[in-house]
Design a protein around this motif. Sequence first.
Motif, PDB file in Angstrom:
ATOM      1  N   SER A  37       1.151  -1.144  -0.022  1.00 15.51           N
ATOM      2  CA  SER A  37      -0.340  -0.168  -0.092  1.00 15.51           C
ATOM      3  C   SER A  37       0.650   1.265  -0.054  1.00 15.51           C
ATOM      4  O   SER A  37       0.439   2.590   0.133  1.00 15.51           O
ATOM      5  CB  SER A  37      -0.723   0.113   1.189  1.00 15.51           C
ATOM      6  N   VAL A  38       2.318   1.062  -0.259  1.00 10.18           N
ATOM      7  CA  VAL A  38       3.126   1.913   0.093  1.00 10.18           C
ATOM      8  C   VAL A  38       3.772   2.808  -2.100  1.00 10.18           C
ATOM      9  O   VAL A  38       4.060   2.106  -1.610  1.00 10.18           O
ATOM     10  CB  VAL A  38       4.344   2.486   1.065  1.00 10.18           C
ATOM     11  N   GLN A  39       3.072   3.504  -1.624  1.00 10.66           N
ATOM     12  CA  GLN A  39       3.354   3.850  -3.249  1.00 10.66           C
ATOM     13  C   GLN A  39       2.926   5.292  -3.120  1.00 10.66           C
ATOM     14  O   GLN A  39       1.814   5.946  -2.513  1.00 10.66           O
ATOM     15  CB  GLN A  39       2.401   3.143  -4.145  1.00 10.66           C
ATOM     16  N   VAL A  40       3.425   5.833  -4.682  1.00  6.97           N
ATOM     17  CA  VAL A  40       3.034   7.113  -4.761  1.00  6.97           C
ATOM     18  C   VAL A  40       2.285   7.172  -5.710  1.00  6.97           C
ATOM     19  O   VAL A  40       1.769   7.779  -7.374  1.00  6.97           O
ATOM     20  CB  VAL A  40       3.793   8.127  -5.418  1.00  6.97           C
ATOM     21  N   THR A  41       0.504   7.599  -5.166  1.00  5.05           N
ATOM     22  CA  THR A  41      -0.849   8.120  -6.101  1.00  5.05           C
ATOM     23  C   THR A  41      -1.223   8.315  -5.123  1.00  5.05           C
ATOM     24  O   THR A  41      -1.397   9.478  -3.516  1.00  5.05           O
ATOM     25  CB  THR A  41      -1.413   5.918  -5.983  1.00  5.05           C
ATOM     26  N   SER A  42      -2.202   8.975  -5.721  1.00  5.37           N
ATOM     27  CA  SER A  42      -3.024  10.496  -5.513  1.00  5.37           C
ATOM     28  C   SER A  42      -4.490  10.722  -5.560  1.00  5.37           C
ATOM     29  O   SER A  42      -4.873   9.796  -6.680  1.00  5.37           O
ATOM     30  CB  SER A  42      -2.112  11.611  -5.821  1.00  5.37           C
ATOM     31  N   THR A  43      -5.116  10.935  -4.537  1.00  6.51           N
ATOM     32  CA  THR A  43      -6.807  11.273  -5.163  1.00  6.51           C
ATOM     33  C   THR A  43      -6.594  12.579  -4.875  1.00  6.51           C
ATOM     34  O   THR A  43      -6.820  13.193  -3.601  1.00  6.51           O
ATOM     35  CB  THR A  43      -7.642  10.511  -3.633  1.00  6.51           C
ATOM     36  N   ARG A  79      -3.671  14.722  -3.587  1.00  9.69           N
ATOM     37  CA  ARG A  79      -3.368  14.144  -2.201  1.00  9.69           C
ATOM     38  C   ARG A  79      -2.930  12.799  -2.900  1.00  9.69           C
ATOM     39  O   ARG A  79      -3.304  11.392  -2.940  1.00  9.69           O
ATOM     40  CB  ARG A  79      -3.922  14.048  -1.251  1.00  9.69           C
ATOM     41  N   THR A  80      -2.027  12.538  -1.833  1.00  8.81           N
ATOM     42  CA  THR A  80      -1.078  11.252  -1.543  1.00  8.81           C
ATOM     43  C   THR A  80      -1.994   9.878  -0.824  1.00  8.81           C
ATOM     44  O   THR A  80      -2.282  10.469  -0.021  1.00  8.81           O
ATOM     45  CB  THR A  80       0.348  10.634  -0.994  1.00  8.81           C
ATOM     46  N   ALA A  81      -2.445   8.671  -1.079  1.00  2.96           N
ATOM     47  CA  ALA A  81      -3.486   7.844  -0.402  1.00  2.96           C
ATOM     48  C   ALA A  81      -2.673   7.841   0.783  1.00  2.96           C
ATOM     49  O   ALA A  81      -1.104   6.674   0.148  1.00  2.96           O
ATOM     50  CB  ALA A  81      -3.722   6.950  -1.777  1.00  2.96           C
ATOM     51  N   PRO A  82      -3.062   7.625   1.887  1.00  4.52           N
ATOM     52  CA  PRO A  82      -2.235   6.662   2.857  1.00  4.52           C
ATOM     53  C   PRO A  82      -1.995   5.180   2.904  1.00  4.52           C
ATOM     54  O   PRO A  82      -3.009   4.465   2.376  1.00  4.52           O
ATOM     55  CB  PRO A  82      -2.992   6.781   3.579  1.00  4.52           C
ATOM     56  N   ALA A  83      -0.905   5.078   3.265  1.00  2.00           N
ATOM     57  CA  ALA A  83      -1.009   3.668   2.907  1.00  2.00           C
ATOM     58  C   ALA A  83      -2.041   3.399   4.696  1.00  2.00           C
ATOM     59  O   ALA A  83      -2.418   3.183   5.010  1.00  2.00           O
ATOM     60  CB  ALA A  83       1.109   2.890   3.664  1.00  2.00           C
ATOM     61  N   ASN A  84      -1.878   1.249   3.998  1.00  6.28           N
ATOM     62  CA  ASN A  84      -2.610   0.744   5.246  1.00  6.28           C
ATOM     63  C   ASN A  84      -1.914   0.304   6.519  1.00  6.28           C
ATOM     64  O   ASN A  84      -1.286  -0.698   5.864  1.00  6.28           O
ATOM     65  CB  ASN A  84      -3.310  -0.932   4.522  1.00  6.28           C
ATOM     66  N   VAL A  85      -2.069   0.803   7.428  1.00  6.47           N
ATOM     67  CA  VAL A  85      -1.430   0.595   8.860  1.00  6.47           C
ATOM     68  C   VAL A  85      -2.127   0.301  10.288  1.00  6.47           C
ATOM     69  O   VAL A  85      -3.311   0.721   9.914  1.00  6.47           O
ATOM     70  CB  VAL A  85      -0.690   2.684   9.388  1.00  6.47           C
ATOM     71  N   THR A  86      -2.024  -0.852  10.723  1.00  4.25           N
ATOM     72  CA  THR A  86      -2.095  -1.451  11.639  1.00  4.25           C
ATOM     73  C   THR A  86      -1.482  -0.956  13.515  1.00  4.25           C
ATOM     74  O   THR A  86      -0.501  -1.106  12.763  1.00  4.25           O
ATOM     75  CB  THR A  86      -2.492  -2.717  11.493  1.00  4.25           C
ATOM     76  N   LEU A  87      -2.050  -0.422  14.146  1.00  6.95           N
ATOM     77  CA  LEU A  87      -1.526  -0.643  15.445  1.00  6.95           C
ATOM     78  C   LEU A  87      -1.458  -1.701  15.935  1.00  6.95           C
ATOM     79  O   LEU A  87      -2.321  -2.731  16.208  1.00  6.95           O
ATOM     80  CB  LEU A  87      -1.891   0.705  16.138  1.00  6.95           C
ATOM     81  N   ARG A  88      -0.572  -1.729  16.323  1.00  2.52           N
ATOM     82  CA  ARG A  88      -0.372  -3.275  17.485  1.00  2.52           C
ATOM     83  C   ARG A  88      -0.559  -2.564  18.743  1.00  2.52           C
ATOM     84  O   ARG A  88      -0.577  -1.286  19.149  1.00  2.52           O
ATOM     85  CB  ARG A  88       0.876  -3.241  17.408  1.00  2.52           C
TER      86      ARG A  88
END
Length: 279
Positions: A19-25, A28-37
């Motif tokens: 999910s870490v890529q330079v795409t934009s909407t 704006r850069t699209a956020p990566a999929n991040v999960t808190l531990r």
Amino acid sequence: HEGVEQLWVQVSYKVDPLSVQVTSTNGRTAPANVTLRREDQLRQFLSAAHRARLQVHALDGDPEHCVRAKHAIPLGVVDAIIAFNQASSPDQRFDGIHFDNEPHALLGWHDRTRREKMLKDFLDLNAECQRRVRTQSGLTFGVDIPFWWHHVDLQTGKPVGEVVFNGKKKAASWHCLDLFDNVGLMNYRDTADGADGMVVHGQELLAYADNNKGARVYMGVETIMPTPTDTWYVVGLPRKRFEAALRGLGREFADLCRYDGFRLRRIDDGQNVHVGLEV
């Protein structure tokens, strides 16, 4: 017991690398999929902290997150913390988010032609984080900055951290005080007075924030004696050759603060820039 009112606590998380890529909407850069531990432990801690009348801000930082290609990660962290709060009871929520991303730690900072773009990317990232926080949550948002971005570069006669942002050209320090809820001033000294004390390094920034109703400023204080670390310096180049290398064969190093797990270190002796790896 000591009257502490606020904690900035490092959060642990995992990132979906796909999910870490330079795409934009909408630009704006699209956020990566991040999960808190350890979310359950976080909720227990936040509940206990709030019972003790402590505010808790989620802390994260990596100089390489300043690079536009990595913006998806901190944006994903912001979204993950907002989602965490939305899924938690009021007493188990973070009160803020604080980023310690330091563009001046990247190797390319010493290429003055590259520096303004680095600062523009840094401000773009954090302005978007501030926007997301203000529109989607009851959190506050802040960043850390060094005390010297507005100091004059003796080689150019201009502020070290000068950058055009929102149509205004001034040191990134002033932009940060204009934009964000709070700023942590990395003014790590263990004395208040004197020519190298906290007061002299902080007073211009504090005055600016007061006069312009800017960010709340938290002053950094040194509390430990760091253990010296060995560094092996592997190359030293005249400044112009160093800058040319970062634009040419060595351009892959410009956006790095580490190499193969080792922290990159620089010494500028006024003529040559020496680059080493911290052991």
